[in-house]
Design an enzyme around this catalytic site. Structure first.
Site, PDB file in Angstrom:
ATOM      1  N   LYS A 169      64.100  44.536  34.002  1.00 23.60           N
ATOM      2  CA  LYS A 169      62.693  44.862  34.260  1.00 23.60           C
ATOM      3  C   LYS A 169      61.826  44.420  33.089  1.00 23.60           C
ATOM      4  O   LYS A 169      62.337  44.085  32.011  1.00 23.60           O
ATOM      5  CB  LYS A 169      62.537  46.362  34.495  1.00 23.60           C
ATOM      6  CG  LYS A 169      62.896  47.220  33.285  1.00 23.60           C
ATOM      7  CD  LYS A 169      62.757  48.696  33.586  1.00 23.60           C
ATOM      8  CE  LYS A 169      63.115  49.527  32.350  1.00 23.60           C
ATOM      9  NZ  LYS A 169      62.936  50.980  32.602  1.00 23.60           N
ATOM     10  N   TYR A 199      41.273  44.992   6.682  1.00 23.44           N
ATOM     11  CA  TYR A 199      40.215  45.951   6.999  1.00 23.44           C
ATOM     12  C   TYR A 199      40.326  47.246   6.198  1.00 23.44           C
ATOM     13  O   TYR A 199      41.427  47.787   6.034  1.00 23.44           O
ATOM     14  CB  TYR A 199      40.245  46.287   8.488  1.00 23.44           C
ATOM     15  CG  TYR A 199      39.822  45.155   9.387  1.00 23.44           C
ATOM     16  CD1 TYR A 199      38.561  44.574   9.275  1.00 23.44           C
ATOM     17  CD2 TYR A 199      40.693  44.664  10.353  1.00 23.44           C
ATOM     18  CE1 TYR A 199      38.179  43.538  10.101  1.00 23.44           C
ATOM     19  CE2 TYR A 199      40.321  43.624  11.193  1.00 23.44           C
ATOM     20  CZ  TYR A 199      39.060  43.052  11.063  1.00 23.44           C
ATOM     21  OH  TYR A 199      38.680  42.026  11.885  1.00 23.44           O
TER      22      TYR A 199
END
Length: 378
Positions: A37, A262
């Site tokens: 999956k 940042y």
């Protein structure tokens, strides 16, 4: 789909997939269903499926009918079980492609049967019992009516009950023993209603390797197929199937006291060299890992410096002298000291499953059969 970056790629080691599948097959007398999956946990479902089937798996498992049909379109003819659907789905394509469907409720079963009737086919179904995970599956009070309906629909040729199954909460202690008991009771209720499915399945990766009582006729290894040890207390000899690589695209020398990325969460404590790597959280690297994460350059680990941005992150390499184009190993098998996917999961406070399935479409996959083939592509 993102446009592939030219500066990073994930190598998928199909020989590792084969090794891991063979290890699961050797651990049980049951048949092996390889769970592919989420595009094979991010590794490429069709290529992983082929490697797993060649190494001893005889079934494949997916979440949705769309995933099953992708395998069929890729030339996979082995039995496939798809297990997450709603009652309003159109099952036509899946039934015509010979995909087995999991059913957890009467309305689902009626919908599958109605579709089979329109097509003039018999639907292969696996009835799922909820034994304590409390996600999908029929609760014990709902189970008798579900199996009776399945019996009646089987009697008129609309469905064939090929399996009864459930899913484990864990693989340790009283919880697992209780689930096995409830599962066995569900099977007996089904048999009492006249159903005789050839397959019972409950075991995941950890249970396949460590809980033989759960094996029945079919086991369903998932994360272990990709080389992640399912029980951190044990090393079963699984091999990591993905290595995530990138290139240094810029270096710069900065003085002590330089803030990086940042908000300047990271400030250099000495004169140092910074290396820029063109991967970020849009590619699946978790921002939560940044404070602890490391990568490997030229065989040495170096810390990620500051916040991981959407498309890039910075590495503090100290007095090392990487050049533009040098390789960065974000994670790999760990045999040469590089971080592993388990390391990244620990740094981010999550599971390896989330890291692997999160590696985004901008990162191209290179499927290789052997280490020699990988080296030839380098």
């Amino acid at each position: 789909m993102g446009t592939p970056t030219p500066h990073a790629h994930a190598v998928v080691h199909l020989d590792a997939v084969a090794h891991n599948t063979a290890l699961f097959a050797a651990a049980t007398d049951a048949a092996v269903l390889a769970v592919v999956k989420a595009d094979g946990f991010g590794h490429g479902a069709v290529r992983v499926a082929g490697a797993a089937l060649a190494a001893g798996a005889t079934w494949l498992g997916v979440t949705t009918c769309a995933e099953a049909l992708q395998l069929r379109a890729g030339g996979i003819t082995a039995p496939i079980l798809s297990w997450l659907h709603g009652p309003l789905e159109d099952f036509s394509a899946a039934l015509l492609a010979g995909v087995d469907l999991s059913v957890s409720a009467r309305e689902q079963l009626r919908a599958v049967a109605a579709c089979a009737a329109r097509l003039g086919v018999t639907a292969e179904v696996h009835l799922k019992a909820d034994t304590g995970l409390h996600r999908n599956g029929a609760r014990p009070e709902e189970w008798p009516e579900l199996v009776r309906l399945a019996r009646d629909l089987a009697a008129v040729g609309l469905v064939r009950v090929r399996g009864i199954w459930s899913h484990l909460v864990s693989t340790a202690g009283d919880t697992t023993r209780a689930q096995v008991r409830l599962f066995d009771e569900a099977v007996e209720v089904a048999r009492g209603a006249g159903l005789r499915p050839p397959l019972r399945h409950l075991a995941n990766s950890a249970a396949t390797l460590g809980a033989p009582r759960t094996h029945y006729e079919l086991v369903r290894p998932g994360i272990g197929i990709y080389g992640v040890e399912p029980d951190p207390r044990h090393d079963f000899g699984l091999r990591a199937a993905m290595t995530l690589r990138a290139q240094v695209i810029l270096t710069k020398r900065v003085p002590a006291g330089s803030g990086v990325s940042y908000e300047h969460d990271y400030v250099t404590d000495r004169e140092t060299t910074l290396a820029l790597v063109p991967l970020g959280y849009a590619d699946g690297l978790p921002r939560a890992a940044a404070r602890h994460a490391e990568v490997s350059i030229a065989g040495r680990r170096h810390p990620v410096a500051g916040r991981i941005a959407m498309d890039q992150f910075v590495v503090d390499v100290g007095d090392a002298t990487p050049r533009t184009g040098d390789e960065v190993v974000v994670f790999g098998p760990g045999a040469e000291g590089e971080p592993t996917v388990a390391d990244w999961a620990r740094w981010a406070g999550t599971l390896p499953h989330e890291i692997l399935t999160g590696i985004g479409p901008r990162v191209p996959r290179r499927h290789v059969a052997t280490l020699t083939e990988e080296l030839s592509l380098a």
